[in-house]
Design a protein around this motif. Structure first.
Motif, PDB file in Angstrom:
ATOM      1  N   LEU A   1      12.870 -31.958  -2.470  1.00  5.86           N
ATOM      2  CA  LEU A   1      11.450 -31.799  -2.147  1.00  5.86           C
ATOM      3  C   LEU A   1      10.866 -30.698  -3.006  1.00  5.86           C
ATOM      4  CD1 LEU A   1      11.780 -31.633   1.760  1.00  5.86           C
ATOM      5  CD2 LEU A   1      11.469 -33.668   0.348  1.00  5.86           C
ATOM      6  N   THR A   2       9.598 -30.790  -3.304  1.00  9.91           N
ATOM      7  CA  THR A   2       8.956 -29.691  -4.025  1.00  9.91           C
ATOM      8  C   THR A   2       8.245 -28.786  -3.023  1.00  9.91           C
ATOM      9  OG1 THR A   2       7.076 -31.114  -4.411  1.00  9.91           O
ATOM     10  CG2 THR A   2       8.658 -30.913  -6.206  1.00  9.91           C
TER      11      THR A   2
ATOM     12  N   GLY B   1      21.021 -33.484   3.294  1.00  7.34           N
ATOM     13  CA  GLY B   1      20.744 -32.158   2.760  1.00  7.34           C
ATOM     14  C   GLY B   1      19.328 -32.093   2.203  1.00  7.34           C
ATOM     15  N   ILE B   2      18.727 -30.916   2.261  1.00  5.61           N
ATOM     16  CA  ILE B   2      17.388 -30.716   1.709  1.00  5.61           C
ATOM     17  C   ILE B   2      17.480 -29.728   0.547  1.00  5.61           C
ATOM     18  CG2 ILE B   2      15.026 -29.963   2.170  1.00  5.61           C
ATOM     19  CD1 ILE B   2      15.612 -32.211   3.978  1.00  5.61           C
ATOM     20  N   ALA B   3      16.972 -30.151  -0.600  1.00  2.70           N
ATOM     21  CA  ALA B   3      16.926 -29.259  -1.762  1.00  2.70           C
ATOM     22  C   ALA B   3      15.479 -28.920  -2.086  1.00  2.70           C
ATOM     23  CB  ALA B   3      17.578 -29.936  -2.963  1.00  2.70           C
ATOM     24  N   ILE B   4      15.241 -27.689  -2.505  1.00  2.00           N
ATOM     25  CA  ILE B   4      13.926 -27.350  -3.062  1.00  2.00           C
ATOM     26  C   ILE B   4      14.049 -27.549  -4.562  1.00  2.00           C
ATOM     27  CG2 ILE B   4      12.091 -25.657  -3.337  1.00  2.00           C
ATOM     28  CD1 ILE B   4      13.001 -24.215  -0.943  1.00  2.00           C
ATOM     29  N   ASP B   5      13.229 -28.452  -5.104  1.00  2.00           N
ATOM     30  CA  ASP B   5      13.252 -28.777  -6.532  1.00  2.00           C
ATOM     31  C   ASP B   5      12.330 -27.813  -7.291  1.00  2.00           C
ATOM     32  OD1 ASP B   5      13.864 -30.158  -8.812  1.00  2.00           O
ATOM     33  OD2 ASP B   5      13.014 -32.067  -8.160  1.00  2.00           O
TER      34      ASP B   5
ATOM     35  N   LEU C   1      13.307 -20.251   2.600  1.00  2.00           N
ATOM     36  CA  LEU C   1      14.742 -20.339   2.880  1.00  2.00           C
ATOM     37  C   LEU C   1      15.053 -19.926   4.312  1.00  2.00           C
ATOM     38  CD1 LEU C   1      16.246 -18.839  -0.400  1.00  2.00           C
ATOM     39  CD2 LEU C   1      15.807 -21.226   0.175  1.00  2.00           C
ATOM     40  N   ARG C   2      14.177 -19.100   4.854  1.00  2.00           N
ATOM     41  CA  ARG C   2      14.372 -18.628   6.214  1.00  2.00           C
ATOM     42  C   ARG C   2      13.736 -19.607   7.196  1.00  2.00           C
ATOM     43  NH1 ARG C   2      10.722 -15.221   8.669  1.00  2.00           N
ATOM     44  NH2 ARG C   2       9.711 -14.881   6.679  1.00  2.00           N
TER      45      ARG C   2
ATOM     46  N   SER D   1      19.313 -26.585   2.185  1.00  2.00           N
ATOM     47  CA  SER D   1      20.737 -26.458   1.850  1.00  2.00           C
ATOM     48  C   SER D   1      20.960 -26.173   0.368  1.00  2.00           C
ATOM     49  CB  SER D   1      21.512 -27.702   2.291  1.00  2.00           C
ATOM     50  OG  SER D   1      20.807 -28.871   1.960  1.00  2.00           O
ATOM     51  N   ILE D   2      19.983 -26.539  -0.461  1.00  5.39           N
ATOM     52  CA  ILE D   2      20.147 -26.373  -1.908  1.00  5.39           C
ATOM     53  C   ILE D   2      18.858 -25.880  -2.551  1.00  5.39           C
ATOM     54  CG2 ILE D   2      20.602 -27.588  -4.097  1.00  5.39           C
ATOM     55  CD1 ILE D   2      22.231 -29.619  -2.525  1.00  5.39           C
TER      56      ILE D   2
END
Ligand code: C2E
Ligand code: MG
Ligand code: MG
Ligand code: MG
Length: 289
Positions: A158-159, A183-187, A199-200, A205-206
């Motif tokens: 996700l952005t 899992g969730i990633a910030i792109d 992040l908090r 997760s990534i």
């Protein structure tokens, strides 16, 4: 009239060229989305363990072949699809296609359980417009439940535009995705309004550190300090880090030195066709450079 709409442009070559092109692209895209399986292709870029070059995941990247030679890249049509809403159907197709390909690789590798190896992961990009759809989680759940993909091996990228919206629904949807083992990633982390507080606040997760940070790594002490700081904070929070756009060994070495575990970039591999990705999995490929 029989010559069709395309002909019309010849009569008005200079008239609002941009708008007409956009309009045509939209129509062209509508037709393609209706037959997505034959119109689009997914390419897969390896994500590797920087310490040994081992394949850890593939990121699915959509392509739109126009004819034998021309391939339209996502930066050209994803924004159009987002604006028109076509991204919702296209995105569902991408997810379903990628999950099917991911199942294929996991079958090729055999079950990871009991072998002490983590399953090969699959990263899929999701646009904010897609995520905002009321039934987004239902669509994902249906695809995942109907597949043999190992639990814990799907990651949605996700952005920050998704996270900027501090809606209770965003939180609830993310929790549900986590419950599904996704899992969730910030792109593209570091571009836009990056905030470490994401992040908090969210079950991330990534974190994928944007290429623009990696570019200057070898020449700028400031860039180095930034990336190292991000990597260290992420590690302390139990968030995995992937460095994007690694193009040379100097960057790879610096990242490994600062303890950044994972990376992707042309140094290791360009995005691969499905056949090439299959071959890499079959060979238990390691991308050493
Ligand atoms: P992204 O998700 O940040 O993907 C990484 C992009 O960087 C890809 O471009 C990849 O080919 C490129 N790249 C990887 N390594 C290197 C490198 O070492 N050097 C350079 N210069 N580039 C590298 P691509 O495939 O053109 O995709 C562009 C963007 O389009 C993606 O950025 C993503 O935001 C979007 N996109 C692609 N596929 C999808 C999709 O299925 N759904 C959605 N919503 N967006 C997608
Ligand atoms: Mg991505
Ligand atoms: Mg990215
Ligand atoms: Mg990007």
């Amino acid at each position: 009239k029989a010559a069709g709409k395309r002909q019309w442009r010849h009569y008005h070559p200079s008239l609002q060229a941009g708008l007409i092109e956009r309009h045509e692209l939209n129509e062209h895209l509508d037709n393609a989305v209706a037959v997505a399986d034959s119109a689009f292709a997914l390419h897969y870029q390896p994500i590797v363990d920087l310490s040994n070059g081992e394949l850890v995941a593939f990121e699915a990247l959509v392509r739109w072949p126009q004819d034998q030679r021309a391939m339209m890249m996502p930066d050209e049509f994803i924004p159009v699809a987002e604006e028109s809403g076509q991204i919702v159907r296209l995105g569902a197709w991408v997810l379903q296609r990628a999950v099917a390909d991911g199942e294929g690789w996991q079958r090729l590798r055999g079950p990871s359980a009991g072998r002490g190896v983590p399953p090969l992961r699959l990263n899929v990009n999701v646009s904010a417009r897609q995520f905002r759809e009321a039934d987004f989680v239902d669509v994902v759940r249906d695809i995942v439940r109907g597949s043999a993909l190992e639990r814990g091996s799907l990651v949605l990228e996700l952005t920050e535009s998704v996270l900027m919206n501090r809606d209770e629904r965003v939180h609830a949807d993310m929790r549900e995705l986590c419950d599904l083992g996704i899992g969730i990633a910030i792109d593209d982390f570091g571009t836009g309004y990056s905030s470490l507080s994401y992040l908090r606040e969210f079950p991330i997760s990534i974190l994928k550190i944007d290429k623009s940070f990696i570019d200057g790594l070898a020449h700028s002490a400031q860039q180095y300090a930034l990336v190292e700081g991000i990597a260290r904070i992420a590690e302390k929070l139990g968030v995995e880090v992937i460095a994007e756009g690694i193009e040379n060994t100097a960057q790879r070495d610096l990242l490994a030195e600062m303890g950044c575990p994972l990376g992707q970039g042309y140094l290791f591999s360009h995005p691969l066709s499905l056949e090439e990705a299959d071959a890499l999995v079959r060979l238990h490929g390691r991308l050493t450079v």
